[in-house]
Design an enzyme around this catalytic site. Structure first.
Site, PDB file in Angstrom:
ATOM      1  N   ASP A  98      -4.658 -14.876   8.740  1.00  0.00           N
ATOM      2  CA  ASP A  98      -4.107 -13.511   8.653  1.00  0.00           C
ATOM      3  C   ASP A  98      -2.843 -13.434   9.498  1.00  0.00           C
ATOM      4  O   ASP A  98      -2.886 -13.476  10.711  1.00  0.00           O
ATOM      5  CB  ASP A  98      -5.167 -12.533   9.177  1.00  0.00           C
ATOM      6  CG  ASP A  98      -4.738 -11.091   9.010  1.00  0.00           C
ATOM      7  OD1 ASP A  98      -3.550 -10.857   8.694  1.00  0.00           O
ATOM      8  OD2 ASP A  98      -5.580 -10.208   9.212  1.00  0.00           O
TER       9      ASP A  98
ATOM     10  N   GLU B   7      -1.914  -7.522  13.515  1.00  0.00           N
ATOM     11  CA  GLU B   7      -3.286  -7.220  13.924  1.00  0.00           C
ATOM     12  C   GLU B   7      -4.124  -8.490  13.899  1.00  0.00           C
ATOM     13  O   GLU B   7      -4.881  -8.787  14.826  1.00  0.00           O
ATOM     14  CB  GLU B   7      -3.925  -6.167  12.998  1.00  0.00           C
ATOM     15  CG  GLU B   7      -3.366  -4.765  13.153  1.00  0.00           C
ATOM     16  CD  GLU B   7      -2.091  -4.527  12.354  1.00  0.00           C
ATOM     17  OE1 GLU B   7      -1.615  -5.477  11.701  1.00  0.00           O
ATOM     18  OE2 GLU B   7      -1.551  -3.403  12.413  1.00  0.00           O
TER      19      GLU B   7
ATOM     20  N   ARG C 158      -9.338  -3.418   0.715  1.00  0.00           N
ATOM     21  CA  ARG C 158      -9.156  -2.985   2.098  1.00  0.00           C
ATOM     22  C   ARG C 158      -9.891  -3.866   3.092  1.00  0.00           C
ATOM     23  O   ARG C 158     -10.422  -3.414   4.097  1.00  0.00           O
ATOM     24  CB  ARG C 158      -9.571  -1.519   2.267  1.00  0.00           C
ATOM     25  CG  ARG C 158      -8.572  -0.593   1.563  1.00  0.00           C
ATOM     26  CD  ARG C 158      -9.086   0.786   1.371  1.00  0.00           C
ATOM     27  NE  ARG C 158      -9.403   1.438   2.612  1.00  0.00           N
ATOM     28  CZ  ARG C 158     -10.447   2.255   2.791  1.00  0.00           C
ATOM     29  NH1 ARG C 158     -11.265   2.479   1.779  1.00  0.00           N
ATOM     30  NH2 ARG C 158     -10.671   2.818   3.942  1.00  0.00           N
ATOM     31  N   MET C 159     -10.026  -5.151   2.733  1.00  0.00           N
ATOM     32  CA  MET C 159     -10.548  -6.100   3.722  1.00  0.00           C
ATOM     33  C   MET C 159     -10.002  -7.487   3.403  1.00  0.00           C
ATOM     34  O   MET C 159      -9.481  -7.730   2.328  1.00  0.00           O
ATOM     35  CB  MET C 159     -12.073  -6.106   3.728  1.00  0.00           C
ATOM     36  CG  MET C 159     -12.690  -6.392   2.394  1.00  0.00           C
ATOM     37  SD  MET C 159     -14.472  -6.179   2.474  1.00  0.00           S
ATOM     38  CE  MET C 159     -14.924  -6.601   0.816  1.00  0.00           C
TER      39      MET C 159
ATOM     40  N   ASP D 153       8.654   9.556  18.245  1.00  0.00           N
ATOM     41  CA  ASP D 153       7.702   8.961  17.329  1.00  0.00           C
ATOM     42  C   ASP D 153       6.794   8.027  18.109  1.00  0.00           C
ATOM     43  O   ASP D 153       7.244   7.349  19.029  1.00  0.00           O
ATOM     44  CB  ASP D 153       8.446   8.159  16.253  1.00  0.00           C
ATOM     45  CG  ASP D 153       8.921   9.067  15.140  1.00  0.00           C
ATOM     46  OD1 ASP D 153       8.214  10.058  14.875  1.00  0.00           O
ATOM     47  OD2 ASP D 153       9.986   8.799  14.564  1.00  0.00           O
TER      48      ASP D 153
ATOM     49  N   ALA E 101      -4.831  -3.500  -1.121  1.00  0.00           N
ATOM     50  CA  ALA E 101      -5.032  -2.065  -0.954  1.00  0.00           C
ATOM     51  C   ALA E 101      -6.338  -1.628  -1.613  1.00  0.00           C
ATOM     52  O   ALA E 101      -6.945  -0.642  -1.204  1.00  0.00           O
ATOM     53  CB  ALA E 101      -3.857  -1.301  -1.546  1.00  0.00           C
ATOM     54  N   GLN E 102      -6.783  -2.391  -2.637  1.00  0.00           N
ATOM     55  CA  GLN E 102      -8.016  -2.017  -3.308  1.00  0.00           C
ATOM     56  C   GLN E 102      -9.250  -2.390  -2.480  1.00  0.00           C
ATOM     57  O   GLN E 102     -10.121  -1.581  -2.233  1.00  0.00           O
ATOM     58  CB  GLN E 102      -8.129  -2.702  -4.681  1.00  0.00           C
ATOM     59  CG  GLN E 102      -7.279  -2.046  -5.775  1.00  0.00           C
ATOM     60  CD  GLN E 102      -5.806  -2.380  -5.611  1.00  0.00           C
ATOM     61  OE1 GLN E 102      -5.464  -3.526  -5.327  1.00  0.00           O
ATOM     62  NE2 GLN E 102      -4.946  -1.389  -5.777  1.00  0.00           N
TER      63      GLN E 102
END
Lengths: 694, 553
Positions: free
Chosen positions: A357, A361, A393-394, A320, A390-391
């Protein structure tokens, strides 16, 4: 071998202390029972020979005869000792595991919704029972967490003291009986049958209780049996020839080796024992047990010896990408500004948007900004953090009137356009370019305009390329499995140096790939942890399930890695190879030894009738008796001398088959021819002064 | 030119000749066994035999066909011998006695051609031609068929069949053996061999006595005797007889015929498995062993290390003056290395070590290059055993030509190499253990032991040459040696065919860097080593009490 973790794990596992030998002695004596020994035909013949010579020595005693008798018995005992020592090491491990298997009680729920439970003993739990476990309690059986999250101390099995998280759903739901919940409360659905828990199986495995012979071991046993029969025939049929030779030379006096009845029983048995492949016969089962043991020491549990052997034969390795070839997460590698924005400006915005954040990442962006642009982390107050969903996406920040966002290209571009901006084509090109190179583009924007793009990259683990080169030299093809698109996959595959990759892989693709490889006659190894890996794990020849994985995965694979380290597959392959090499090397050594023994024993038996045969006594051994005894002693001692090698395994360095063979032929073939000449000579020098030797 | 130099040139020219035909002849045999077309003669034979020529056979069916054919052959050869006085061309010969007839029938069907009789005084012309010469052809073709079946096992992929025995038998006979035998016989006639139906012919000898010399179809039988590695001579003294082997160049030609098929089959093997280099490797193993043996036999004979040779200047006892020491030694090595068993000199009279070489050649298991077909399959079995040990040492389940050598394969291979040594040693032990059988020995001491050991080695390995000096036409020896020939021929064949079946059923493993390469000098050296060590370990005690004791005294 540039990764230190791997290096550390490669050594060890073979050292033998004399104390261990002494401790195993009672076991070795117990194994003299023919009912046990019949599994080892070579040693059974030696034992039969020992019994026979004992009888002969009782009726016709001489120092020489008794010396041979003693050393024949020692030969069998040394062989048993090798096996006992190998098993002893497993037993020690089993004892540790047993300590973990305390009899616990379980709080069994009547149903999932129920709040009341009854208390039952852990052994009474059946498959499908629901139990509730709270902080401080021991999990009563193997199962899957179906509700809650908890940190669990699994040190009883893995030896790793840091607790691990187990939670319902997903691939980290499996818990093992005997491990301890440290915090929180979980509901576990029991998946084991009574008495067949993971720990039970582990104990059975390390003890070698139901050890089955592996295919190559069976084949080798057949060859050894055939050689034994050949030498039995050669020795027995020599007798009429010896009688005849004595008959036609009537002037020659009887000796301890040869009289009118032919070669004496004691000498005949000595010759037979020296010729049959006792060295490998004595060590064969120890080699197998020790091979399994080496895996256990690396925290890998093989459910069968067959799997370990298959590991040596693997020609395709499926790995993987995430966690095995690359570090788990993508990291910032570059800031690319657009439309005249300066790099510093972009870096500042990127850092600002990521300060809160906590994803890997996000952290990597902050770190990159600090390392390459000197932007230090700062405490800011009064900022409004916009988390990633998720909606949208930022994610980003609203701070002192600025609105900074970073995220998926389409989402951020839409946000810019909605605010009245007009992103240029340059952004699109950049994004495509980064995607094409295998990276992940994150677009950074400030209200109404795009500032630039962050290039996130998969970081290939240090040392992987060298590892794969090594694999290639061993003739193993590595295939990287990833859910990424083909472009991304190719870029990483090139960087890591794997031979091939499977992009956008679904579990079905994986299974199909394995079947395709097997169709072509290749053996496939893979690791997996999720339930959707189960079919592929079951199909592969060597399927290593991660201990953190689901019970379905663990059930499907034929090995479990307690450390859950996917890179370990490479070590497993090496251990498999080492196991086979050790067997082959000692077989070669054992057969090569026979040449010198003939040179010792044939002149000893027949030089009296045919003095010319003394020319074969190239070692110039002092007398027939001491020559024969020296050969028998050497034959016994070489077993003891090789026990450490059998347990540790022959040194294995990944290289081509040709090179490996050359090296092993020199060491064990040539060494096997030369060593006994020296050994027998030395023993002869030492024993020539014993009574009855001249 | 010194005799040594002449001997070396003789050997070198033989090597050159075999090398020259190796490729074209090997390719020809490859085509013979792999084409799907039948010629007219073959179609007629298949119709007569009721054979479905295009039906493939599993190993079991193949083996049953082979055994049935051999049993019928034995009965026919036995019957003809017993009834020869009632049949034409008997030239006055009486029926052959039962134990000699049984021994001879087995001997010729098993490609051994051990002769417990004296040809010119026992066998009529029809017996020679219809019974013995026919078997010279078909027993050789049977050996080749088995070898080809084994090679197919390696070459095929997940197959349930290994070919068709009847087709392989007929093609080997008609397309390979017959054409060469036809041309070869003409060459030998040109060389002075006779070919007629004459009966006994009284001649006066130099010493004034008379001698009956039988004429007969000698050349036609001589050629297939060598080509099919049979060895059963028309005359009792075999290729030492001037009507069987007239001059140095017929001697050369006969050795060439002996070597040509066994060596060229390695090319056929390489072509059939699709890797010519594998054929080179097997050729190299055979070549190294054969050359070493030929040279050693020459050295031992030329150095004449014994009392009589030293007295007369050369080991000429038992050798023909027209061949000389070296060319006799070379013939002896070739005939024992190939399971032929023809002789042009008397091995019994060789120096102890020279005689031991002929023994050792056979003890190798007739693999360097061995008999027609049997040499190749014997050598492939040794390669399988080598691969097994070597393969373990490179850390993989051993595989040869892509086929895994697992428990079943190693079991069959191990049994194969058990059979012949067991027969040799047990037979020798029985003979030496009985005072009655020892009475057959001409010499006593280690040389007498060598004579008995030689007889059982020769019979069990289907060589058929005799050390001489041993009276073997007693019922006991006829039966015992007959059993050795039967078991020494057919048990290995059954095991080889079973191995072929088991290999054919496998899917091949693709070769990679981790695979043991089996075409390099390294592997060649290993197979040579394994062959020698296995033989040395098995036979050293017996050899020590025979030729070694004699040679070192």
């Amino acid at each position: 071998m540039s990764t230190p973790v791997l290096e550390k794990r490669r050594v060890g596992g073979g050292l033998l202390d004399p104390e261990q030998m002494i401790r195993s002695l009672p076991d070795a004596l117990r194994k003299l029972n023919p009912a046990t020994l019949w599994r080892n035909p070579v040693m059974l013949i030696v034992e039969a020979g020992a019994v026979f010579t004992t009888v002969l020595a009782v009726f016709d005693p001489s120092f020489f005869a008794w010396a041979i008798v003693v050393w024949l018995w020692l030969t069998v005992i040394f062989a048993n000792l090798a096996e006992a020592v190998a098993e002893g090491r497993g037993k020690a491990q089993a004892a540790t595991l047993r300590a973990a298997k305390r009899d616990t009680t379980a709080r069994r729920l009547k149903s999932r919704a129920a709040t009341e439970w009854d208390v039952v003993g852990a052994p009474e739990l059946k498959q499908g029972d629901l139990v509730i476990v709270e902080a401080g309690e021991v999990i009563p059986g193997d199962g899957d967490v179906i509700e809650g999250i908890a940190s669990v101390d699994e040190s009883a099995i893995t030896g790793e003291s840091a607790p691990v998280i187990r939670e319902s759903g997903g691939d980290r739901s499996a818990v093992t009986g005997g491990t301890k919940v440290l915090s929180d409360r979980i509901i576990v659905k029991i998946t084991q049958k009574p008495g067949e828990s993971f720990i039970d199986r582990m104990i059975a495995l390390v003890e070698g209780a139901n050890r089955q012979k592996t295919p190559n071991e069976i084949a080798l046993n057949i060859l050894l049996a055939a050689l034994t029969i050949i030498f039995l025939v050669a020795t027995v049929t020599m007798q009429p020839l010896a009688i005849y030779s004595k008959l036609v030379n009537p002037g020659v006096p009887d000796s301890l080796a040869l009289n009118a009845d032919g070669v004496t029983g004691v000498v005949l048995v000595s010759l037979l024992v020296c010729l049959i492949p006792t060295t490998i016969g004595a060590l064969l089962s120890a080699i197998g047990i020790a091979g399994m043991d080496r895996l256990v020491q690396r925290n890998v549990l093989a459910m069968s010896g067959r799997a370990v052997e298959a590991a040596g034969d693997v020609s395709t390795l499926l790995l993987d990408k995430t966690g095995t070839i690359t570090l788990g997460n993508r990291q910032a590698a570059e800031f690319v500004p657009v439309d005249g924005v300066s790099e510093a400006e972009l870096a500042e915005a990127a850092q600002l948007s990521s300060l809160a954040d906590e994803t890997p990442e996000g952290r990597s962006i902050v770190v990159f900004a600090k390392q390459h642009y000197g932007l230090r982390e700062r405490e800011i107050h009064g900022a409004e953090w916009v988390p990633f969903t998720a909606q949208t996406r930022m994610s980003g920040v609203n701070f002192e009137g600025r609105e900074v966002r970073k995220g998926a290209a389409t989402a951020v571009m839409k946000w810019v356009r909605d605010a009245g901006g007009h992103p240029t084509d340059e952004v699109g090109h950049l994004v495509d370019g980064i995607s094409a190179s295998g990276g992940t583009p994150l677009v950074v924007a400030e209200k109404g305009r795009v500032l630039g793009v962050i290039h996130l990259k998969d970081v290939v683990k240090a040392g992987m390329r060298e590892r794969f080169d090594e694999m290639r030299r061993m003739g193993i093809r590595t295939v990287m499995i990833t859910g990424d698109n083909p472009l991304t996959a190719k870029a990483i595959a090139d960087e890591a140096g794997v031979d091939d990759f499977l992009a956008e892989a679904t579990p079905e693709d994986k299974l199909a790939l394995i079947k395709r490889e097997q169709e072509g006659g290749r053996l496939v190894a893979m690791t997996g942890d999720g339930t959707n890996d189960a079919p592929a794990l079951a199909q592969s020849d060597v399927g290593v399930a991660m201990n953190t994985g689901t019970s379905a995965a663990k059930e499907a694979g034929n090995m479990v890695d307690l450390d859950s380290n996917p890179t370990k597959l490479i070590e497993i392959v090496e251990i498999g190879k080492q196991l086979l090499i050790t067997r082959g090397a000692l077989t070669t050594f054992s057969i090569a030894n026979d040449i010198a023994k003939y040179f010792a024993i044939i002149p000893a038996m027949f030089a009296a009738v045919y003095p010319g045969l003394d020319a074969l006594n190239v070692m110039r051994l002092s007398s027939p008796q001491s020559a024969i005894l020296a050969a028998v002693i050497f034959n016994a001692l070489v077993i003891v001398a090789l026990i450490p090698l059998a347990l540790r395994g022959v040194r294995y360095r990944p290289s081509s088959a040709s090179k490996l063979l050359s090296r092993n032929l020199y060491v064990y073939g040539l060494g096997g021819i030369v060593a006994p000449f020296i050994g027998i000579k030395i023993i002869d020098l030492l024993i020539q002064f014993l009574p009855g030797m001249s | 030119m010194s005799t040594t130099l002449a001997g070396m040139l003789f050997i070198a020219s033989l090597i050159a000749a075999v090398a020259l035909v190796w490729k074209p002849f090997g390719d020809h045999m490859y085509r013979v066994y792999s084409t799907t077309r039948h010629n007219r003669a073959e179609r007629v034979i298949y119709r007569l035999l009721g054979v479905r020529a295009d039906a493939e056979q599993s190993w079991g069916v193949y083996a049953r066909g082979l055994l049935a054919f051999s049993v019928v052959s034995i009965l026919v050869v036995y019957g003809i011998q017993r009834l020869q006085d009632k049949l034409p061309l008997s030239v006055g010969m009486k029926p052959v006695t039962d134990h000699i007839a049984w021994n001879t029938a087995i001997s010729f069907v098993t490609n051994t051609n051990w002769q417990a009789y004296s040809g010119e005084s026992t066998m009529g012309h029809l017996t020679q031609m219809a019974a013995l010469a026919v078997q010279n052809f078909v027993s050789a073709a049977v050996g080749m068929a088995v070898a080809i079946a084994l090679v197919r096992g390696f070459a095929r992929r997940k197959a349930g069949t290994i070919g068709n025995f009847w087709v392989d038998l007929v093609r080997g006979t008609i397309r390979i053996l017959l054409p060469i035998a036809f041309v070869g016989a003409l060459v030998l006639v040109a060389g002075g061999l006779i070919q007629n139906f004459a009966g006994p012919h009284e001649v006066s000898t130099l010493t004034g006595g008379t001698q009956a010399i039988t004429g007969g179809p000698v050349a036609s039988q001589e050629v297939i005797k060598e080509l099919g590695t049979n060895g059963g001579g028309f005359y009792n003294v075999n290729s030492a007889h001037p009507f069987e082997n007239a001059a140095t160049w017929t001697n050369w030609f006969e050795i060439f015929l002996i070597l040509v098929i066994p060596f060229s089959l390695t090319r056929t093997f390489g072509r059939l498995v699709g890797q010519v280099r594998q054929g080179y490797a097997i050729l190299a193993v055979m070549g190294v062993l054969a050359l070493a043996s030929v040279l050693l036999t020459n050295v031992f004979e030329l150095s004449g290390n014994a009392t009589v040779p030293q007295a007369v200047g050369a080991a000429m006892e038992g050798k023909e003056v027209r061949f000389g020491v070296s060319n006799s030694a070379t013939f002896a090595a070739a005939t024992t290395l190939t399971s032929t068993g023809a002789v042009n000199s008397f091995h019994d009279s060789y120096t102890p070590f020279g005689g031991m070489m002929t023994l050792v050649n056979m003890m190798l298991g007739e693999v360097a290059p061995g008999g027609t077909g049997s040499g190749l399959y014997g050598m492939l079995i040794l390669a399988v055993i080598t691969v097994f040990v070597a393969g373990l040492m490179v850390g993989r389940t051993p595989e040869y030509l892509g086929k895994r050598i697992g428990a079943r394969e190693i079991k069959l291979a191990s049994l194969y190499f058990l059979v012949t040594p067991a027969l040799v040693l047990v037979g020798t032990a029985f003979a030496m253990g009985s005072a009655e059988q020892r009475a057959s020995m001409f010499n006593s001491g280690p040389h007498g032991l060598s004579e008995v050991l030689y007889a059982f080695t020769s019979a069990s390995n289907n060589n058929g040459s005799a050390f001489a000096g041993l009276t073997v036409n007693t019922p006991w020896y006829d039966v015992a040696l007959g059993l050795c020939m039967v078991f020494g021929r057919f048990l290995p064949i059954i095991l080889v065919l079973a191995l072929a079946g088991s290999l054919a059923a496998q899917a091949p493993v693709p070769a990679g860097a981790g695979t043991l390469p089996t075409h390099r000098p390294q592997f060649v050296g290993m197979v040579v080593g394994v062959t020698i060590i296995l033989v040395a370990l098995t036979f050293l005690p017996a050899l020590a009490l025979g030729p070694i004791a004699e040679g070192l005294s």
